[in-house]
Design a protein around this motif. Structure first.
Motif, PDB file in Angstrom:
ATOM      1  N   ALA A   5       0.830  -1.204   0.000  1.00 13.29           N
ATOM      2  CA  ALA A   5       0.000   0.000   0.000  1.00 13.29           C
ATOM      3  C   ALA A   5       0.864   1.252   0.000  1.00 13.29           C
ATOM      4  O   ALA A   5       0.563   2.234  -0.691  1.00 13.29           O
ATOM      5  CB  ALA A   5      -0.926  -0.011   1.222  1.00 13.29           C
ATOM      6  N   ALA A   6       1.965   1.215   0.783  1.00 12.95           N
ATOM      7  CA  ALA A   6       2.864   2.368   0.834  1.00 12.95           C
ATOM      8  C   ALA A   6       3.525   2.595  -0.523  1.00 12.95           C
ATOM      9  O   ALA A   6       3.670   3.744  -0.973  1.00 12.95           O
ATOM     10  CB  ALA A   6       3.921   2.148   1.910  1.00 12.95           C
ATOM     11  N   ALA A   7       3.921   1.499  -1.169  1.00 13.53           N
ATOM     12  CA  ALA A   7       4.540   1.630  -2.494  1.00 13.53           C
ATOM     13  C   ALA A   7       3.548   2.195  -3.501  1.00 13.53           C
ATOM     14  O   ALA A   7       3.891   3.061  -4.319  1.00 13.53           O
ATOM     15  CB  ALA A   7       5.058   0.269  -2.958  1.00 13.53           C
ATOM     16  N   ALA A   8       2.289   1.716  -3.422  1.00 15.20           N
ATOM     17  CA  ALA A   8       1.262   2.225  -4.342  1.00 15.20           C
ATOM     18  C   ALA A   8       0.979   3.697  -4.077  1.00 15.20           C
ATOM     19  O   ALA A   8       0.817   4.492  -5.017  1.00 15.20           O
ATOM     20  CB  ALA A   8      -0.017   1.399  -4.191  1.00 15.20           C
ATOM     21  N   LYS A  68       3.839   5.781  -5.428  1.00  9.60           N
ATOM     22  CA  LYS A  68       3.754   5.878  -6.888  1.00  9.60           C
ATOM     23  C   LYS A  68       2.670   6.852  -7.307  1.00  9.60           C
ATOM     24  O   LYS A  68       2.851   7.675  -8.218  1.00  9.60           O
ATOM     25  CB  LYS A  68       3.490   4.486  -7.474  1.00  9.60           C
ATOM     26  N   LYS A  69       1.526   6.787  -6.614  1.00  6.45           N
ATOM     27  CA  LYS A  69       0.422   7.684  -6.932  1.00  6.45           C
ATOM     28  C   LYS A  69       0.810   9.124  -6.651  1.00  6.45           C
ATOM     29  O   LYS A  69       0.482  10.036  -7.427  1.00  6.45           O
ATOM     30  CB  LYS A  69      -0.806   7.297  -6.105  1.00  6.45           C
ATOM     31  N   ALA A  70       1.515   9.346  -5.520  1.00  3.56           N
ATOM     32  CA  ALA A  70       1.939  10.705  -5.173  1.00  3.56           C
ATOM     33  C   ALA A  70       2.902  11.252  -6.216  1.00  3.56           C
ATOM     34  O   ALA A  70       2.829  12.430  -6.590  1.00  3.56           O
ATOM     35  CB  ALA A  70       2.581  10.701  -3.793  1.00  3.56           C
ATOM     36  N   GLU A  71       3.803  10.397  -6.684  1.00  2.00           N
ATOM     37  CA  GLU A  71       4.746  10.842  -7.716  1.00  2.00           C
ATOM     38  C   GLU A  71       4.003  11.213  -9.003  1.00  2.00           C
ATOM     39  O   GLU A  71       4.333  12.206  -9.661  1.00  2.00           O
ATOM     40  CB  GLU A  71       5.772   9.742  -7.986  1.00  2.00           C
ATOM     41  N   ARG A  83       0.621  17.721 -11.431  1.00  2.00           N
ATOM     42  CA  ARG A  83       0.494  19.099 -10.959  1.00  2.00           C
ATOM     43  C   ARG A  83       1.541  19.998 -11.604  1.00  2.00           C
ATOM     44  O   ARG A  83       1.279  21.158 -11.938  1.00  2.00           O
ATOM     45  CB  ARG A  83       0.610  19.151  -9.433  1.00  2.00           C
ATOM     46  N   SER A  84       2.740  19.463 -11.790  1.00  2.00           N
ATOM     47  CA  SER A  84       3.796  20.243 -12.435  1.00  2.00           C
ATOM     48  C   SER A  84       3.398  20.617 -13.864  1.00  2.00           C
ATOM     49  O   SER A  84       3.586  21.759 -14.308  1.00  2.00           O
ATOM     50  CB  SER A  84       5.102  19.449 -12.448  1.00  2.00           C
ATOM     51  N   THR A  85       2.817  19.633 -14.556  1.00  2.00           N
ATOM     52  CA  THR A  85       2.349  19.895 -15.923  1.00  2.00           C
ATOM     53  C   THR A  85       1.231  20.926 -15.930  1.00  2.00           C
ATOM     54  O   THR A  85       1.186  21.835 -16.775  1.00  2.00           O
ATOM     55  CB  THR A  85       1.872  18.589 -16.575  1.00  2.00           C
ATOM     56  N   GLU A  86       0.313  20.795 -14.966  1.00  2.57           N
ATOM     57  CA  GLU A  86      -0.804  21.734 -14.881  1.00  2.57           C
ATOM     58  C   GLU A  86      -0.321  23.153 -14.607  1.00  2.57           C
ATOM     59  O   GLU A  86      -0.798  24.126 -15.197  1.00  2.57           O
ATOM     60  CB  GLU A  86      -1.763  21.296 -13.772  1.00  2.57           C
ATOM     61  N   ARG A 119       2.524  25.395   0.322  1.00  2.87           N
ATOM     62  CA  ARG A 119       2.103  24.533  -0.783  1.00  2.87           C
ATOM     63  C   ARG A 119       1.495  23.261  -0.212  1.00  2.87           C
ATOM     64  O   ARG A 119       2.135  22.519   0.533  1.00  2.87           O
ATOM     65  CB  ARG A 119       3.322  24.194  -1.647  1.00  2.87           C
ATOM     66  N   VAL A 120       0.251  23.019  -0.567  1.00  5.13           N
ATOM     67  CA  VAL A 120      -0.445  21.811  -0.074  1.00  5.13           C
ATOM     68  C   VAL A 120      -0.742  20.835  -1.200  1.00  5.13           C
ATOM     69  O   VAL A 120      -1.228  19.730  -0.964  1.00  5.13           O
ATOM     70  CB  VAL A 120      -1.754  22.202   0.654  1.00  5.13           C
ATOM     71  N   LEU A 121      -0.490  21.223  -2.438  1.00  5.60           N
ATOM     72  CA  LEU A 121      -0.690  20.331  -3.581  1.00  5.60           C
ATOM     73  C   LEU A 121       0.630  20.148  -4.318  1.00  5.60           C
ATOM     74  O   LEU A 121       1.464  21.053  -4.329  1.00  5.60           O
ATOM     75  CB  LEU A 121      -1.741  20.911  -4.536  1.00  5.60           C
TER      76      LEU A 121
END
Length: 274
Positions: free
Chosen positions: A114-117, A120-123, A129-132, A272-274
């Motif tokens: 779960a931590a790995a998933a 990965k999701k956070a990355e 977000r960087s693209t946005e 920054r929260v996002l």
């Protein structure tokens, strides 16, 4: 004197009458005893012989020894029973420990996955977000109100885009202290409602909002950063950076919800929260 008086006689000396009588009496007694014994033997042969065995009497010492022996036997039985119970309990505890260990290992493995998933999701979300933010910073549209700079156009989807899209939809709403929408806001209620669109639960007041997320410098702002005025933890106003040196906020009763230029009212800090 006889002429043969000096010659010893070869004749046996006569026994005295007393010795003869004594020997006769002894012989008679012996014969009598034999006769009585013979008679008794004949009588005994005619009758069955019974023998009585006398049992030993239980003395105090013997009773104590028997009691001690019984106690020792009971103690030994109790010891064996207790040992059997301990062995059974130990076996049960070992089995339970083995089962618990297997469950713990299974749970730990699930938590690692779960931590790995989640990582990965956070990355992936950070990359999105960087693209946005890049898209928001490069797109512009004519400003409105007192703003002298161009407004950023938010994309249709994405967490940062959802925040900016919600904020832009409230442009022109009234500013009312303590209001929480849908057509009137104060600075912190507007920020709280905007970030709720991205699944982020912020505190209600600006003082607490200024302590959330990660502190960033005002010279390194990204679209979606929360700006605050005043001290960190004691802020009196908040807004959201939308790119191109501009921010959107519920300014005051005279302006309402507007887009403004940071150069005219520089923020004290940003998180920054996002």
């Amino acid at each position: 004197m006889s002429h043969t008086a000096h010659i010893p006689s070869h004749r046996k000396p006569r026994r005295s009458a007393t010795k003869v009588a004594l020997r006769a009496g002894v012989a008679g007694g012996v014969l009598s005893t034999l006769a009585v014994a013979a008679a008794a033997g004949t009588a005994n042969a005619a009758e069955p012989v019974s023998e009585t065995i006398e049992m030993p009497t239980l003395t105090t010492d013997l009773s104590a020894q028997i009691a001690q022996s019984a106690d020792a036997t009971q103690q030994a039985a109790d010891t064996y029973e207790s040992r059997a119970e301990r062995d059974a309990a130990a076996s049960k505890a070992a089995k339970q420990a083995k089962e618990d260990l297997a469950k713990a290992e299974k749970k730990a493995e699930a938590e690692r996955k779960a931590a790995a998933a989640a990582k990965k999701k956070a990355e992936q979300e950070r990359a999105s977000r960087s693209t946005e933010r890049t898209t928001l910073s490069t797109q512009s549209a004519p400003g409105s109100g007192s703003s002298t700079a161009s407004d950023s156009v938010a994309p249709a989807s994405g967490s940062v885009g959802a925040v900016i899209g919600f904020l832009k939809a409230q442009l022109g709403d009234a500013y009312v202290m303590g209001a929480s929408g849908p057509n009137a806001w104060d600075c912190s209620s507007l920020v709280q409602a905007a970030f709720k669109q991205a699944g982020v639960d912020l505190p209600r007041v600006s003082q607490d909002q200024s302590t959330m997320g990660t502190e960033v410098g005002t010279s390194n702002l990204q679209v979606g950063d929360i700006l605050y005025w005043g001290g960190k933890g004691s802020a009196y106003h908040v807004g959201v950076y939308i790119g191109n040196g501009q921010y959107l906020d519920a300014a005051n009763p005279s302006k309402g919800v507007v887009i403004q230029d940071l150069s005219g009212y520089p923020a004290s800090g940003a998180v920054r929260v996002l």
